[in-house]
Design a protein around this motif. Structure first.
Motif, PDB file in Angstrom:
ATOM      1  N   GLN A   1      -5.080  18.571  31.820  1.00 22.93           N
ATOM      2  CA  GLN A   1      -5.426  19.909  32.567  1.00 22.93           C
ATOM      3  C   GLN A   1      -6.189  20.979  31.926  1.00 22.93           C
ATOM      4  O   GLN A   1      -6.447  22.038  33.814  1.00 22.93           O
ATOM      5  CB  GLN A   1      -3.490  20.257  32.655  1.00 22.93           C
ATOM      6  N   THR A   2      -6.561  20.988  30.946  1.00 25.23           N
ATOM      7  CA  THR A   2      -6.558  22.392  30.727  1.00 25.23           C
ATOM      8  C   THR A   2      -7.791  22.590  30.379  1.00 25.23           C
ATOM      9  O   THR A   2      -9.068  23.199  30.942  1.00 25.23           O
ATOM     10  CB  THR A   2      -6.533  23.352  29.213  1.00 25.23           C
ATOM     11  N   GLY A   3      -8.419  21.275  30.395  1.00 26.35           N
ATOM     12  CA  GLY A   3     -10.121  20.932  29.416  1.00 26.35           C
ATOM     13  C   GLY A   3     -10.515  21.325  28.293  1.00 26.35           C
ATOM     14  O   GLY A   3     -11.427  20.392  28.002  1.00 26.35           O
ATOM     15  N   ILE A   4      -9.574  21.296  27.726  1.00 24.13           N
ATOM     16  CA  ILE A   4      -9.779  21.686  26.104  1.00 24.13           C
ATOM     17  C   ILE A   4      -8.769  21.922  25.316  1.00 24.13           C
ATOM     18  O   ILE A   4      -7.603  21.478  25.672  1.00 24.13           O
ATOM     19  CB  ILE A   4      -9.957  23.424  26.005  1.00 24.13           C
ATOM     20  N   ALA A   5      -8.253  22.104  23.984  1.00 21.55           N
ATOM     21  CA  ALA A   5      -7.409  22.352  22.915  1.00 21.55           C
ATOM     22  C   ALA A   5      -6.638  23.318  22.859  1.00 21.55           C
ATOM     23  O   ALA A   5      -6.847  23.837  21.528  1.00 21.55           O
ATOM     24  CB  ALA A   5      -7.693  21.125  22.034  1.00 21.55           C
ATOM     25  N   GLY A   6      -6.949  24.727  23.769  1.00 23.20           N
ATOM     26  CA  GLY A   6      -6.398  25.814  22.678  1.00 23.20           C
ATOM     27  C   GLY A   6      -7.941  26.788  22.573  1.00 23.20           C
ATOM     28  O   GLY A   6      -9.034  26.317  22.438  1.00 23.20           O
ATOM     29  N   TYR A   7      -7.007  28.687  22.439  1.00 23.27           N
ATOM     30  CA  TYR A   7      -7.544  29.137  22.344  1.00 23.27           C
ATOM     31  C   TYR A   7      -7.158  30.010  20.829  1.00 23.27           C
ATOM     32  O   TYR A   7      -6.144  30.142  20.600  1.00 23.27           O
ATOM     33  CB  TYR A   7      -7.330  30.196  23.609  1.00 23.27           C
ATOM     34  N   THR A   8      -8.149  30.513  20.253  1.00 31.67           N
ATOM     35  CA  THR A   8      -7.460  31.379  19.237  1.00 31.67           C
ATOM     36  C   THR A   8      -8.533  32.738  19.217  1.00 31.67           C
ATOM     37  O   THR A   8      -9.254  32.527  19.880  1.00 31.67           O
ATOM     38  CB  THR A   8      -7.551  30.802  17.972  1.00 31.67           C
ATOM     39  N   LEU A   9      -8.076  33.237  18.907  1.00 29.87           N
ATOM     40  CA  LEU A   9      -8.439  35.147  19.275  1.00 29.87           C
ATOM     41  C   LEU A   9      -8.464  35.235  17.493  1.00 29.87           C
ATOM     42  O   LEU A   9      -7.601  35.664  16.758  1.00 29.87           O
ATOM     43  CB  LEU A   9      -7.198  35.497  19.697  1.00 29.87           C
ATOM     44  N   VAL A  10      -9.811  35.776  17.554  1.00 29.48           N
ATOM     45  CA  VAL A  10      -9.861  36.705  15.794  1.00 29.48           C
ATOM     46  C   VAL A  10     -10.452  38.193  16.049  1.00 29.48           C
ATOM     47  O   VAL A  10     -11.449  38.205  16.950  1.00 29.48           O
ATOM     48  CB  VAL A  10     -11.232  35.729  15.249  1.00 29.48           C
ATOM     49  N   TYR A  11     -10.146  38.993  15.651  1.00 25.52           N
ATOM     50  CA  TYR A  11     -10.116  40.307  15.536  1.00 25.52           C
ATOM     51  C   TYR A  11     -10.571  41.298  14.051  1.00 25.52           C
ATOM     52  O   TYR A  11      -9.520  41.048  13.569  1.00 25.52           O
ATOM     53  CB  TYR A  11      -8.294  41.188  15.412  1.00 25.52           C
ATOM     54  N   HIS A  12     -12.165  41.104  13.630  1.00 29.07           N
ATOM     55  CA  HIS A  12     -12.283  41.929  12.375  1.00 29.07           C
ATOM     56  C   HIS A  12     -12.869  42.596  12.579  1.00 29.07           C
ATOM     57  O   HIS A  12     -12.823  43.540  13.513  1.00 29.07           O
ATOM     58  CB  HIS A  12     -12.847  40.492  11.620  1.00 29.07           C
ATOM     59  N   SER A  13     -13.742  43.081  12.089  1.00 24.95           N
ATOM     60  CA  SER A  13     -13.631  44.600  11.505  1.00 24.95           C
ATOM     61  C   SER A  13     -14.880  44.984  12.702  1.00 24.95           C
ATOM     62  O   SER A  13     -15.406  46.203  12.900  1.00 24.95           O
ATOM     63  CB  SER A  13     -13.922  45.072  10.247  1.00 24.95           C
ATOM     64  N   ARG A  14     -15.975  43.934  13.296  1.00 22.90           N
ATOM     65  CA  ARG A  14     -16.829  43.954  14.281  1.00 22.90           C
ATOM     66  C   ARG A  14     -16.100  43.614  15.629  1.00 22.90           C
ATOM     67  O   ARG A  14     -17.536  44.033  16.512  1.00 22.90           O
ATOM     68  CB  ARG A  14     -18.002  43.104  14.187  1.00 22.90           C
ATOM     69  N   GLY A  15     -15.065  43.217  16.098  1.00 22.15           N
ATOM     70  CA  GLY A  15     -14.368  43.196  17.289  1.00 22.15           C
ATOM     71  C   GLY A  15     -13.643  42.511  16.974  1.00 22.15           C
ATOM     72  O   GLY A  15     -13.040  40.962  16.379  1.00 22.15           O
ATOM     73  N   PHE A  16     -13.390  41.279  18.757  1.00 24.60           N
ATOM     74  CA  PHE A  16     -13.105  40.468  18.819  1.00 24.60           C
ATOM     75  C   PHE A  16     -14.017  39.382  19.281  1.00 24.60           C
ATOM     76  O   PHE A  16     -14.802  39.571  20.338  1.00 24.60           O
ATOM     77  CB  PHE A  16     -12.033  40.676  20.299  1.00 24.60           C
ATOM     78  N   GLN A  17     -13.597  38.613  18.792  1.00 25.98           N
ATOM     79  CA  GLN A  17     -14.077  36.807  19.188  1.00 25.98           C
ATOM     80  C   GLN A  17     -13.118  35.838  19.773  1.00 25.98           C
ATOM     81  O   GLN A  17     -11.632  35.415  19.158  1.00 25.98           O
ATOM     82  CB  GLN A  17     -14.990  36.687  18.183  1.00 25.98           C
ATOM     83  N   LEU A  18     -13.134  34.912  21.096  1.00 19.73           N
ATOM     84  CA  LEU A  18     -12.273  34.200  20.879  1.00 19.73           C
ATOM     85  C   LEU A  18     -13.096  32.865  21.715  1.00 19.73           C
ATOM     86  O   LEU A  18     -14.390  32.433  21.699  1.00 19.73           O
ATOM     87  CB  LEU A  18     -12.350  34.536  22.943  1.00 19.73           C
TER      88      LEU A  18
END
Length: 660
Positions: free
Chosen positions: A576-593
């Motif tokens: 359905q999604t075409g991928i296997a999940g997202y994770t979000l990383v929030y470090h000292s320089r900002g957000f990365q999805l």
């Protein structure tokens, strides 16, 4: 006493504080320490949602910190190591025990490999530990190697005076036969320090086979929290003794041909259900109840699939009866239209829904009395008692539910981010919807989430009023599938329709207003205002509804104010999604999805150095590197500093006598 800025001192509180900092020197040293911590980079936060029992993929994402370790290895070694060497080093960090066995079987000059590898691991460890105080790093170190790792972290071979010292330490580790143990220890420290805080946005349970393993892993994880999801709530209800939840938990496990968590994880005995199902549904092909197969379940033979389908139908029918009894017991839920067995014409094999008649795929219901369709048969009642008992005496299940209660809540505000699993119920105009929870004034927004949270906890407390506790146990099922549940927020859960009715118009679950309006930046701002989330860079982060990337959906909504990180961890969602999940990383320089491709296997990762193929999307970068001072922890530390300054004032003005 009065300070010279007219602020009253709380002498009793300061006397308690003085027990921890009994002198001017102690208080001053702590102020210096706290001020220094405020100027360290903020720790890295890791957000995951909707794990759905996918233990291996979860474990790997945790070990590689959503690619954070791979990124650091790349930055550290650049062109000084070949890509294959960097990949081998990463695999060693993720799976040190298994990788060492492979290395020892193939490496000709093992001592040389140990020497080079330990230097590399120390460099990575030094990098991931750089944003923490020495005290915090020290507390993360294993006792056996604490002193040695500290020495290696703080001495560098670039210093010619220290080169021999560092090399002798490493040589001695190797010569004393401790190299393997040291490598395992430092790899685990790297994993530990790469992520400071893990946030799980609900739904550890269901679909995949390893929810119990995920919770076993989390039991020893250093710093984590969870905002409960509807699937977690279903299992929490089952553990509390809600029979409709018990049947639903079993039904979902059978739907995905996954009994590992029930049987192997929690010791729930499925033999009585199998025996009952083979007898009651012996002549029923149960076609509509054939399980959804993925992963290891794809290898089931036809006989096993047939038995699974019979058990699946047997428990589903029991669930539909029991949930109908709950809807009848609680008319205030306004769900009596979901007592679907009451609307079937058993003679003609049809059902009337919303004034329209639909044909049923099957009208073979050997355990239903058309005159009393929602009453359990004697055999079903006996089976339910046995299943109920199994859930009540499962020590490990209750231990895991206690963990969810200890680490969990309905929502969390952390570092200007509002976290919840699914939704905040809204009216059509975007205003917060008032919902009646239990014998009180309807509540909305933050009050709704807190009221639900208190009710959930009351179900497990022996001192709760018996009437309230009984209601709280029933309410778990409403949280699972109720229209105004903040964990569901849809018009209905069309489970019955998907099983029994061919016409797909009956399968539609109309999403609540939240899901229709959440792309509107003003709506998201309004929700954050209601929860007291402040700051120029504030966000809502949730999961629950998989983002169908293959169909062009975007996880970033409302002008970057909302991030939906359910990308479909469960294998059953990958198509359905075409991928296997997202994770979000929030470090000292900002957000990365981080967008993940399907994980092959742990074995592949170890043998061939395969990693989850991930695509990193920069969501938002800070104009300056964020410090601890910019976080909730910073607010807390500044309050501690203010208190200590008051203690110093009290010492120096004779209000409190310091200990010499």
């Amino acid at each position: 006493m009065i300070m010279n800025d007219n602020k009253k001192l709380d002498v009793r509180y300061l006397q308690l504080l003085a027990q921890s900092f009994p002198s001017v020197a102690d208080a001053s040293t702590e102020i210096i320490n706290l001020q220094a911590i405020l100027n360290l980079p903020k720790g890295t936060e890791h957000f995951l949602a909707d794990l759905h029992g996918e233990y291996e993929a979860f474990q790997h994402v945790l070990k590689n910190a959503s690619g954070n370790i791979k990124r650091k290895v790349g930055e550290l070694f650049g062109t000084t190591l070949r890509e294959t060497e960097k990949r081998e080093l990463c695999t060693l960090i993720y799976y040190p025990e298994q990788k060492l066995e492979l290395v020892k079987a193939s490496e000709k000059d093992l001592d040389d490999w140990y020497h080079i590898t330990i230097h590399h691991l120390v460099a990575v460890c030094r990098d991931v530990s750089s944003k923490y105080t020495r005290s915090k790093v020290r507390k993360s170190l294993p006792k056996d190697f604490s002193y040695i790792i500290q020495e290696l972290l703080h001495e560098r071979t670039e210093d010619s005076d220290k080169t021999a010292y560092v090399n002798v330490i490493i040589d001695t580790i190797i010569n004393t036969g401790r190299a393997d143990a040291f490598i395992i220890a430092i790899a685990n420290v790297i994993q530990r320090l790469a992520i400071d805080q893990l946030h799980i946005l609900g739904d550890i349970y269901d679909r995949g086979p390893g929810a119990h393993k995920i919770l076993d892993l989390l039991q020893n994880y250093h710093h984590w929290d969870i905002t409960w999801g509807n699937h977690d709530m279903l299992w929490m209800g089952a553990a509390a003794g809600n029979d409709a939840c018990i049947c639903s938990v079993i039904r979902i496990s059978l739907r995905y041909a996954n009994l590992a968590t029930l049987e192997e994880g929690y010791g729930i005995n499925m033999v009585p259900l199998a025996t009952f199902a083979m007898d009651a549904y012996a002549d029923d092909p149960c076609t509509e109840f054939r399980p959804i197969l993925s992963g290891d379940a794809e290898n089931l033979n036809e006989k096993s699939i047939r038995l699974t389908a019979q058990m699946h139908k047997a428990i589903a029918v029991m669930q539909f009866k029991l949930e109908a009894q709950l809807y009848e017991k609680h008319p205030e839920w306004k769900m009596q239209d979901r007592e679907l067995f009451n609307f079937i014409d058993y003679e003609h094999g049809t059902i009337m829904l919303e004034g329209k008649i639909y044909s049923l795929r099957s009208c073979h219901f050997p355990t239903i009395d058309p005159a009393n369709p929602c009453v359990l048969t004697d055999e079903e009642h006996e089976l339910l008692q046995r299943l109920h008992h199994s859930f009540m005496v499962s020590e490990k299940l209750h231990k895991h539910i206690d963990m969810l209660l200890d680490h969990g809540c309905m929502y969390l505000v952390c570092n200007n981010n509002l976290l919840y699993h699914a939704s905040i119920p809204l009216e059509e105009d975007g205003s917060l919807k008032k919902v009646e929870v239990y014998q009180g004034q309807p509540v909305a927004g933050k009050n709704l989430m807190e009221t639900v949270g208190h009710l959930v906890r009351s179900a497990y407390q022996s001192d709760t009023n018996p009437v309230e506790r009984d209601y709280a146990i029933d309410y778990f099922f409403y949280l699972w599938c109720g229209p105004d549940s903040p964990l569901f927020d849809k018009s209905k859960m069309a489970t019955f329709e998907r099983y029994f009715i061919e016409d797909k118009e009956t399968h539609v679950e109309h999403k609540g207003n939240y899901f229709k309006l959440r792309d509107d930046e003003k709506i998201c701002e309004h929700i954050m205002d209601a929860f007291g989330v402040t700051g120029p860079n504030r966000h809502i982060i949730n999961g629950h509804v998989p983002v169908k990337v293959g169909a062009g959906e975007n996880p970033i909504k409302a002008g970057g104010k909302l991030m939906v990180i359910d990308g479909g961890f469960a294998q059953a969602y990958h198509k359905q999604t075409g991928i296997a999940g997202y994770t979000l990383v929030y470090h000292s320089r900002g957000f990365q999805l981080v967008q993940h491709e399907p994980f092959t296997s742990t074995e592949d990762a170890i043998l061939r150095g395969t990693d989850i193929k991930s695509t990193t999307q920069i969501v938002e970068m800070s104009a300056h590197r964020m410090l601890v001072a910019d976080t909730d922890k910073g607010v807390e530390l500044r309050k501690q500093i203010d208190d200590l300054m008051e203690l110093l004032y009290a010492y120096r003005h004779g209000i409190i006598t310091p200990k010499l």
